[in-house]
Design an enzyme around this catalytic site. Structure first.
Site, PDB file in Angstrom:
ATOM      1  N   HIS A  96     -17.579-125.335  37.652  1.00 17.94           N
ATOM      2  CA  HIS A  96     -16.754-124.192  38.071  1.00 17.94           C
ATOM      3  C   HIS A  96     -17.164-123.823  39.492  1.00 17.94           C
ATOM      4  CE1 HIS A  96     -20.460-122.314  36.647  1.00 17.94           C
ATOM      5  NE2 HIS A  96     -20.119-121.208  37.278  1.00 17.94           N
ATOM      6  N   HIS A  98     -18.432-121.114  41.095  1.00 18.77           N
ATOM      7  CA  HIS A  98     -19.423-120.155  41.553  1.00 18.77           C
ATOM      8  C   HIS A  98     -20.361-120.890  42.505  1.00 18.77           C
ATOM      9  CE1 HIS A  98     -19.116-116.861  38.243  1.00 18.77           C
ATOM     10  NE2 HIS A  98     -18.730-116.371  39.402  1.00 18.77           N
ATOM     11  N   ASP A 100     -23.493-121.026  43.052  1.00 21.58           N
ATOM     12  CA  ASP A 100     -24.708-121.719  42.613  1.00 21.58           C
ATOM     13  C   ASP A 100     -24.398-123.082  42.011  1.00 21.58           C
ATOM     14  OD1 ASP A 100     -23.533-120.040  40.648  1.00 21.58           O
ATOM     15  OD2 ASP A 100     -25.312-120.097  39.392  1.00 21.58           O
ATOM     16  N   HIS A 101     -23.126-123.380  41.786  1.00 23.38           N
ATOM     17  CA  HIS A 101     -22.724-124.666  41.207  1.00 23.38           C
ATOM     18  C   HIS A 101     -22.000-125.573  42.192  1.00 23.38           C
ATOM     19  CE1 HIS A 101     -23.723-123.614  36.973  1.00 23.38           C
ATOM     20  NE2 HIS A 101     -23.671-122.411  37.512  1.00 23.38           N
ATOM     21  N   HIS A 186     -15.856-118.639  30.815  1.00 25.35           N
ATOM     22  CA  HIS A 186     -16.737-118.064  31.833  1.00 25.35           C
ATOM     23  C   HIS A 186     -15.920-117.145  32.741  1.00 25.35           C
ATOM     24  CE1 HIS A 186     -20.279-117.647  34.235  1.00 25.35           C
ATOM     25  NE2 HIS A 186     -19.753-118.230  35.302  1.00 25.35           N
ATOM     26  N   ASP A 209     -21.497-123.007  32.779  1.00 28.80           N
ATOM     27  CA  ASP A 209     -21.691-121.593  32.492  1.00 28.80           C
ATOM     28  C   ASP A 209     -20.633-121.154  31.488  1.00 28.80           C
ATOM     29  OD1 ASP A 209     -23.673-121.654  34.350  1.00 28.80           O
ATOM     30  OD2 ASP A 209     -22.863-120.044  35.606  1.00 28.80           O
ATOM     31  N   HIS A 279     -30.375-123.673  33.352  1.00 25.10           N
ATOM     32  CA  HIS A 279     -29.685-122.551  33.998  1.00 25.10           C
ATOM     33  C   HIS A 279     -30.241-121.236  33.451  1.00 25.10           C
ATOM     34  CE1 HIS A 279     -26.385-119.819  35.168  1.00 25.10           C
ATOM     35  NE2 HIS A 279     -26.065-120.729  36.085  1.00 25.10           N
TER      36      HIS A 279
END
Length: 314
Positions: A96, A98, A100-101, A186, A209, A279
């Site tokens: 996805h 976000h 951090d990904h 998510h 996530d 995570h």
């Protein structure tokens, strides 16, 4: 570092003893190690850099091919620390969008190309992954043009094949691996994906996530390994104490992620053999030892439980 009694430590010791026994006893055949390896490149959750854990990223290694799941900050260096050649990259799967990904999605591809990538890389993720890929290459046009002319490198646009993924189902299949996806929950990001890799010797699922998800349970049904995000609820208040939007962040975490207890329940419902925690939220709190995480999850899952660590190989 794994505790002396941890499952990961026991696996390493067992493999070492088996190898020694095979060398010492003629005719003794040690059980072969899995051809498919799972490498946890970064195990923290959240976008801010942390001293204890690197940003989210994992690798599935099949023979000499590397498939990366998520591209948190520093993923290329984590691959180097894991001893994985950037030129071995064959696929990238973003769960996805976000940061951090996906923060180093483009950087991973650019740095692999600047190293020794000479074969195509297929990339998948939610829209607008294709547009993001084009824009990243455009942003780095000066460097790319210079290296093509000065160093004789191929045009990276001919090597990177990006795909927008909108629904679950089979994503790709090659001679090494079959990859399937499921849409997980998510919010507010939709779609967000979990991925399952089936190879000749192993099946591994990455949750991405998500809050507890029936689609994820079905995707992970009977898998050898489930790598799942985890959140420790008693530590949330300390985590968000310095945030000006603490109430909103708290609600997002509760609505969009999976608690330690729920992780164990999901793994049990899916019937997986091994559950790997990943995570970690919070991921920067030294007080949350492996024993704390294990105690929170183990009552809800009777299989093998692994507390993930950066650069751990399974």
């Amino acid at each position: 570092m794994d505790s002396p009694a941890s499952p990961a430590r026991r696996r390493v010791l067992t493999a070492s003893l088996a190898a020694l026994g095979a060398a010492a006893l003629p005719g003794f055949a040690a059980a072969p190690a899995p051809a498919t390896r799972i490498v946890l490149l970064g195990t923290a959750g959240g976008p801010t850099p942390k001293a204890l854990r690197a940003a989210p990223a994992s690798a599935v290694v099949v023979g000499d091919a590397v498939y990366v799941v998520d591209c948190g900050n520093g993923v290329a260096r984590q691959l180097a620390l894991a001893g994985l050649r950037l030129g071995s990259l064959r696929g990238v799967f973003v769960t996805h969008h976000h940061s951090d990904h996906n923060a180093d999605y483009g950087n991973l591809l650019l740095l692999a190309w600047a190293a020794d990538l000479r074969t195509p890389v297929e990339t998948w993720g939610p829209p607008p992954l294709k547009r993001m890929t084009r824009q990243f290459l455009r942003m780095n046009e000066v460097d790319i043009r210079t290296r093509i002319a000065d160093e004789g490198r191929p045009d990276p646009a001919t090597l990177i094949r990006a795909h927008d993924l909108r629904a679950g189902g089979e994503v790709m299949r090659d001679e090494r691996v079959r990859v399937r996806a499921a849409v997980v929950e998510h919010p507010p990001l939709r779609p967000a994906f979990a991925y399952r890799f089936d190879t000749a010797d192993r099946s591994v699922v990455f949750s991405g996530d998500t809050r507890p998800s029936a689609a994820l349970i079905e995707l992970a049904r009977g898998a050898d390994v489930l790598v799942h995000e985890v959140m420790y609820l008693p530590a949330l208040e300390k985590l968000i104490a310095s945030e000006p939007q603490a109430a909103r962040l708290r609600q997002h975490l509760l609505d969009s992620h999976t608690s330690a207890e729920q992780v164990g329940q999901v793994a049990t419902a899916a019937g997986v053999k091994t559950l790997v925690l990943n995570h970690f939220v919070p991921g920067g709190d030294a007080a949350l030892t492996d024993e704390v995480w294990r105690a929170a999850v183990a009552p809800h899952f009777a299989g093998e439980l692994v507390i993930g660590r950066d650069l751990m190989t399974l």
